[in-house]
Motif scaffolding. Structure first.
Motif, short mmCIF file in Angstrom:
data_model
loop_
_atom_site.label_atom_id
_atom_site.label_comp_id
_atom_site.label_asym_id
_atom_site.label_seq_id
_atom_site.Cartn_x
_atom_site.Cartn_y
_atom_site.Cartn_z
N VAL A 109 0.84 -1.18 0.00
CA VAL A 109 0.00 0.00 0.00
C VAL A 109 0.88 1.24 0.00
CG1 VAL A 109 -1.74 1.29 1.26
CG2 VAL A 109 -1.84 -1.22 1.20
N GLY A 110 0.58 2.17 -0.88
CA GLY A 110 1.33 3.41 -0.94
C GLY A 110 2.53 3.37 -1.86
N ARG A 111 2.96 2.17 -2.31
CA ARG A 111 4.11 2.09 -3.20
C ARG A 111 3.66 2.42 -4.63
NH1 ARG A 111 8.79 0.14 -1.51
NH2 ARG A 111 9.44 -0.05 -3.66
N PRO A 112 4.51 3.06 -5.42
CA PRO A 112 4.14 3.35 -6.80
C PRO A 112 4.06 2.06 -7.61
CG PRO A 112 6.45 3.88 -6.40
CD PRO A 112 5.84 3.55 -5.08
N TYR A 113 3.06 1.94 -8.44
CA TYR A 113 2.96 0.74 -9.27
C TYR A 113 2.59 1.09 -10.71
CZ TYR A 113 -2.09 1.19 -8.59
OH TYR A 113 -3.38 1.66 -8.57
N HIS A 114 2.56 2.36 -11.02
CA HIS A 114 2.26 2.74 -12.40
C HIS A 114 3.32 3.70 -12.90
CE1 HIS A 114 1.07 7.01 -12.15
NE2 HIS A 114 0.75 6.72 -10.89
N LEU A 115 3.44 3.80 -14.20
CA LEU A 115 4.29 4.79 -14.85
C LEU A 115 3.48 5.41 -15.96
CD1 LEU A 115 7.64 2.79 -15.06
CD2 LEU A 115 7.17 4.73 -13.57
N ALA A 116 3.22 6.71 -15.87
CA ALA A 116 2.40 7.42 -16.84
C ALA A 116 1.03 6.76 -17.00
CB ALA A 116 3.11 7.50 -18.19
N GLY A 117 0.49 6.26 -15.88
CA GLY A 117 -0.83 5.63 -15.90
C GLY A 117 -0.83 4.21 -16.41
N ILE A 118 0.34 3.64 -16.73
CA ILE A 118 0.45 2.28 -17.28
C ILE A 118 0.91 1.33 -16.18
CG2 ILE A 118 1.70 0.85 -18.94
CD1 ILE A 118 1.96 3.38 -20.69
N ASP A 119 0.23 0.21 -16.05
CA ASP A 119 0.60 -0.81 -15.07
C ASP A 119 1.63 -1.74 -15.71
OD1 ASP A 119 0.84 -2.63 -13.07
OD2 ASP A 119 -1.30 -2.99 -12.80
N TRP A 120 2.89 -1.39 -15.57
CA TRP A 120 3.95 -2.11 -16.27
C TRP A 120 4.17 -3.52 -15.74
CZ3 TRP A 120 7.94 -3.42 -12.98
CH2 TRP A 120 8.05 -2.67 -11.81
N ARG A 121 3.78 -3.79 -14.49
CA ARG A 121 4.01 -5.12 -13.92
C ARG A 121 3.23 -6.21 -14.64
NH1 ARG A 121 4.49 -1.67 -9.83
NH2 ARG A 121 6.15 -1.92 -8.30
N GLN A 122 2.08 -5.84 -15.19
CA GLN A 122 1.26 -6.85 -15.87
C GLN A 122 1.91 -7.37 -17.15
OE1 GLN A 122 -2.93 -6.23 -16.40
NE2 GLN A 122 -3.05 -4.78 -14.70
N ILE A 123 2.84 -6.60 -17.72
CA ILE A 123 3.40 -6.97 -19.01
C ILE A 123 4.91 -7.14 -18.98
CG2 ILE A 123 1.59 -6.10 -20.55
CD1 ILE A 123 2.94 -3.42 -20.55
N LEU A 124 5.51 -7.02 -17.78
CA LEU A 124 6.95 -7.21 -17.67
C LEU A 124 7.29 -8.69 -17.86
CD1 LEU A 124 9.60 -5.61 -16.78
CD2 LEU A 124 9.29 -6.80 -14.60
N VAL A 125 8.35 -8.95 -18.63
CA VAL A 125 8.82 -10.32 -18.87
C VAL A 125 10.23 -10.45 -18.32
CG1 VAL A 125 9.42 -12.03 -20.63
CG2 VAL A 125 7.39 -10.60 -20.92
N GLU A 126 10.47 -11.50 -17.56
CA GLU A 126 11.81 -11.77 -17.05
C GLU A 126 12.38 -12.98 -17.76
OE1 GLU A 126 13.35 -11.54 -12.71
OE2 GLU A 126 12.89 -13.66 -13.05
N ARG A 127 13.62 -12.84 -18.21
CA ARG A 127 14.31 -13.95 -18.86
C ARG A 127 15.60 -14.25 -18.10
NH1 ARG A 127 13.92 -12.13 -25.27
NH2 ARG A 127 11.70 -12.57 -25.56
N THR A 128 16.02 -15.50 -18.16
CA THR A 128 17.28 -15.91 -17.55
C THR A 128 18.12 -16.62 -18.59
OG1 THR A 128 16.27 -17.97 -16.77
CG2 THR A 128 16.30 -16.10 -15.25
N ASP A 129 19.45 -16.58 -18.40
CA ASP A 129 20.32 -17.29 -19.34
C ASP A 129 20.28 -18.78 -19.04
OD1 ASP A 129 21.73 -17.54 -17.02
OD2 ASP A 129 23.32 -16.14 -17.57
N GLY A 130 21.11 -19.52 -19.74
CA GLY A 130 21.05 -20.98 -19.65
C GLY A 130 21.21 -21.54 -18.26
N ASP A 131 22.15 -21.00 -17.48
CA ASP A 131 22.37 -21.54 -16.13
C ASP A 131 21.56 -20.82 -15.07
OD1 ASP A 131 23.61 -19.12 -16.08
OD2 ASP A 131 25.65 -19.89 -15.74
N GLY A 132 20.72 -19.87 -15.50
CA GLY A 132 19.85 -19.17 -14.57
C GLY A 132 20.55 -18.14 -13.70
N ALA A 133 21.82 -17.85 -14.01
CA ALA A 133 22.57 -16.93 -13.16
C ALA A 133 22.31 -15.47 -13.50
CB ALA A 133 24.06 -17.22 -13.29
N ARG A 134 21.83 -15.21 -14.72
CA ARG A 134 21.68 -13.82 -15.13
C ARG A 134 20.24 -13.56 -15.55
NH1 ARG A 134 24.66 -10.95 -20.25
NH2 ARG A 134 24.14 -8.81 -19.74
N ARG A 135 19.63 -12.53 -14.95
CA ARG A 135 18.25 -12.16 -15.27
C ARG A 135 18.24 -10.88 -16.11
NH1 ARG A 135 15.25 -11.02 -10.00
NH2 ARG A 135 17.14 -9.81 -9.66
#
Length: 448
Positions: free
Chosen positions: A136-162
């Motif tokens: 509660v109270g933390r920012p979760y939008h940027l310019a009215g856009i909810d970026w968390r819904q569309i953020l994609v996280e990728r990792t390399d082969g050994d999972g060490a780098r995001r």
């Protein structure tokens, strides 16, 4: 003041709470997910006289009762523009983290810095999963856009780098919003310095509130951008990037490739060291390969745009480097990708698929030797992830042969670009352009 907008009165003032509700209601069907609290939650800047919505800055005013308000018609206009934006969730742009990236100039009055905000928050919270459980109270939008819904996280082969990625359409919107804020703050400073102007900045447009007072709203911030006209041609990036104010000057240009978004960086040739032109973050990312190893490159779907739909724009951009233009070629990773994608297109096998036949696997091209000694350099085009496991090496092409094929294709595809290239076309080129070099100043960007 009522929280409801009067029917037929698009120029009436509404409170920020009502604007929050109106924004969410009007953008419910948008391809780009929006967030509540666009006017009332950080990083909204209503009390600074504006709020960012999509790629625009919308003016806010303080009513006679002390409440901050906004023109309802502006909220509706911004919502309509956002609803018209198409978003391909597969067309992604890497937004961080980047190692060795240059630090941006600090400015306390320009708080968006959306890449820094996202990277900082994800690192603090430990990734998208924990960030999604927003407090509660933390920012979760940027310019009215909810970026968390569309953020994609990728990792390399050994999972060490995001790495973190957002759809290109959203990156363009946030870049435009950051530019709109920059223009607003600069105009506000000018206003304070002159103490004479009474109009809000960035080409104000008048709107009349329900009580008869005049308010203003901003036009599209990109309208104030100037086109790039070779002002930096022949200059070395290593010199220009160290000059004070270069970042601020770059932001004043429109992207030299797409010409629709504000420029954010100076793209340069890592082989020769020359500045090509100011470009937006989206175009700067698009020219890079899907993955670049020390001596090979994976040929992603984005090359369809680089070598098909937007060919003339990209070839003209790459040949802004005097070294590449005089040699009538491309930097080695681009030439390698072109060889696999264009010159070896007929060699790529296909497999049966539910809807006809599908090209086999994913193309990758590697090289041995160096473009400094062309006759020792060999390009090898291979297929990764073949469904049947039967296809491996498609072709081995010597560097000088690949370069000659490219010259022929360039003359057929974009004659104007080809006509301006070559060692005999010395008009406008430095007397001695720099020799081919390898730029290893930042991870994953070698030779670009």
């Amino acid at each position: 003041m009522s929280e409801r907008v009067m029917p037929g009165r698009t120029d009436s003032l509404i409170t920020l709470g009502a604007a929050d509700a109106l924004w969410v209601d009007l953008t419910a069907g948008s391809a780009v997910p929006t967030a509540s609290g666009a006017f009332t939650r950080s990083p909204a800047r209503a009390r600074m006289g504006y709020v960012l919505l999509g790629g625009h800055a919308v003016a806010t005013v303080r009513a006679s009762d002390g409440q901050w308000s906004v023109v309802a018609g502006e909220v509706r206009r911004m919502a309509a523009e956002l609803n018209s934006v198409g978003m391909d969730r597969q067309d992604l742009v890497r937004i961080g983290p980047f190692h060795g990236a240059p630090r941006h100039e600090r400015d306390e009055e320009m708080p968006l810095r959306w890449r820094r905000r996202i990277t900082g928050e994800l690192q603090e919270l430990g990734g998208p999963e924990r960030a999604a459980r927003r407090e509660v109270g933390r920012p979760y939008h940027l310019a009215g856009i909810d970026w968390r819904q569309i953020l994609v996280e990728r990792t390399d082969g050994d999972g060490a780098r995001r790495t973190w990625w957002l759809p290109r359409a959203v990156v363009r919107l946030l870049d435009a919003a950051e530019h709109a804020e920059t223009q607003w703050v600069q105009a506000a400073r000018t206003h304070r310095a002159g103490a004479a102007a009474t109009e809000p900045p960035s080409r104000p447009r008048q709107a009349r509130a329900s009580d008869g007072r005049q308010t203003t709203s901003t036009e599209d911030a990109t309208a104030s951008l100037r086109p790039y006209n070779k002002e930096l041609e022949g200059q070395l990036y290593s010199v220009l990037s160290r000059k004070p104010g270069t970042s601020r000057r770059t932001a004043g240009w429109a992207c030299a490739v797409c010409r629709t978004a504000p420029a954010a960086v100076l793209d340069h040739c890592h082989e020769h060291g020359y500045v090509r032109a100011p470009v937006c973050q989206s175009c700067n990312t698009q020219e890079r390969p899907d993955y670049l190893y020390s001596n090979d490159v994976r040929v992603a779907n984005r090359y369809t745009r680089l070598f098909h739909t937007d060919t003339a724009d990209w070839l003209r951009h790459w040949h802004r480097c005097p070294g590449c233009r005089a040699r009538t070629t491309l930097p080695l990773p681009h030439l390698a990708a072109w060889t696999a994608h264009i010159a070896c297109r007929s060699l790529r096998p296909t497999h049966r698929a539910p809807r006809g036949r599908k090209p086999c696997g994913v193309l990758r091209v590697s090289w041995t030797g160096s473009q400094n000694a062309p006759r020792s350099c060999l390009l090898t085009v291979v297929v990764d992830f073949c469904p049947s496991g039967e296809h491996r090496v498609l072709a081995r092409v010597p560097y000088h042969e690949a370069a000659e094929r490219f010259r022929i294709w360039l003359a057929e595809t974009t004659p104007a670009v080809a006509a301006a290239a070559g060692p005999d076309r010395l008009d406008g080129l430095p007397a001695q352009f720099r020799p081919v070099i390898a730029d290893t100043s930042s991870k994953d960007l070698e030779l670009f």
